[in-house]
Enzyme design. Sequence first.
Site, PDB file in Angstrom:
ATOM      1  N   CYS A  50       0.818  -1.216   0.000  1.00 39.90           N
ATOM      2  CA  CYS A  50       0.000   0.000   0.000  1.00 39.90           C
ATOM      3  C   CYS A  50       0.849   1.263   0.000  1.00 39.90           C
ATOM      4  CB  CYS A  50      -0.954   0.010   1.195  1.00 39.90           C
ATOM      5  SG  CYS A  50      -0.132   0.011   2.798  1.00 39.90           S
ATOM      6  N   ARG A  52       4.321   1.259  -1.244  1.00 39.09           N
ATOM      7  CA  ARG A  52       5.482   1.227  -2.139  1.00 39.09           C
ATOM      8  C   ARG A  52       5.298   0.211  -3.262  1.00 39.09           C
ATOM      9  NH1 ARG A  52       9.759   1.457   0.665  1.00 39.09           N
ATOM     10  NH2 ARG A  52       8.739   1.683   2.686  1.00 39.09           N
ATOM     11  N   GLY A 191      -9.659  -8.726   4.748  1.00 33.48           N
ATOM     12  CA  GLY A 191      -8.277  -9.156   4.558  1.00 33.48           C
ATOM     13  C   GLY A 191      -7.403  -8.849   5.756  1.00 33.48           C
ATOM     14  N   SER A 194      -7.896  -5.436   7.602  1.00 35.62           N
ATOM     15  CA  SER A 194      -9.101  -5.431   8.433  1.00 35.62           C
ATOM     16  C   SER A 194      -8.862  -6.208   9.721  1.00 35.62           C
ATOM     17  CB  SER A 194     -10.280  -6.030   7.661  1.00 35.62           C
ATOM     18  OG  SER A 194     -10.608  -5.233   6.546  1.00 35.62           O
TER      19      SER A 194
END
Length: 435
Positions: A50, A52, A191, A194
């Site tokens: 998320c 890189r 996932g 979460s």
Amino acid sequence: MFILTMGLNHHTAPIDIREKLVFKETEEEMALVTLQQEKSILENVIISTCNRTEIVAVVDQIHTGRYYLKRFMANWFQMDMEKIEPYLFFHEETEAVNHLYKVTAGLDSLVLGETQILGQVKHAFEIAKQTETTGTLLNKLFREVVTFAKKVHHHTKINENAVSVSYAAVEVAKKLYGSLDNKKIVLVGAGEMSELALQNLAGSGIADITIINRTKSNAELLANQFQAKVGAYENMNEHLMLADIVLVSTSATEPIIKQAAMQDLMEQKASSMLVIDIGLPRNVEHDCSYIPNFHLYDIDDLAGVVSANSLERQRIVLELENTIEVEVRNFFEWEKQLGVVPVIRALREKALDMQEVAMTSLENKLPGLTEREYIQIGKHMKSIINQMLKQPISELKEMSVEEDATTSIEHFKRIFGLSETDVTVIEKEQAETRS
């Protein structure tokens, strides 16, 4: 052979750029294979999270490696190279290895010391290894890096009170509402992010948690672990109408929460709503942030929440940077001992010397060639050389770690007519460069 890293991250690119350059999990293997087929690329691993997107590669030449990495990225994401180039960074050799150590240990993360990146790097390496795009150098490097990061998290306090993007999301909610007692929360997605959010919510006083996921069985599995409820995906807006806090983290490639629908919903909703989008690409349309009482945060907005790390963490980071420098030196000492790097460079230099002789002969025999024609012929000749040498170089690297490596390398040198003098000159140059 050279180690080269190219990428973009939360330091170099805003989220609206990063979300366009994420490798889908279902396409990871194809991306690795496609990149491996590019000229100059001998080995490669792709790390995409998320925060890189980075490619660690072994290339035959730095300048051609940089070009083909950029070209691959532009082609894969169907974007002009000029548009993505300003956001890219490159690290070569020692800088590339140093950077990978820091990334894997969590020292380069949005959240300093977070442990999630270790699993992501390990997963990226395993996929590349299964796809057979790694070889002698990257296999050794990634094993060393992962082992080091595990020791860091086990023996230091860098990840004490483990913080993550999900942790930051919960902290934002606490700052906005104070106590989370009696707040209703909806999680969209089931996932890893979460699950981490639910772990951080444990003990926060929230008794009403609903999990919504396109695959209901995944939501049910997570709900059972945390005594949460499961909502129907098709009834998402009904659940949002009742929510105080919404955390969204799905693998969707397009926004699933739209501005038009939220505009209508908020006009009917009696209270404000905090929506935290930790998906990449983003799961919530950015224009939702203009809706009254719809408080939208994305990953980049969370940076301020987690930037104030303790002085103890900063002290540990300084110590680790010194340790990493030692690890990097040890890696390149190991590489030197392979004995194949000077051989490969001697082979390349011999091939380029032959090209130069051929070009001089061509110029003498065809004096009518224009400068442009001469340059084009030279480029094509070099391209042929690179393609011809790619497979022998890859095979030599593999020979170098076999039981009879010394004998195999000597045979290789004989086949290609490389003298001890050729190799020794390169070894001296290499020692001077890294000293």
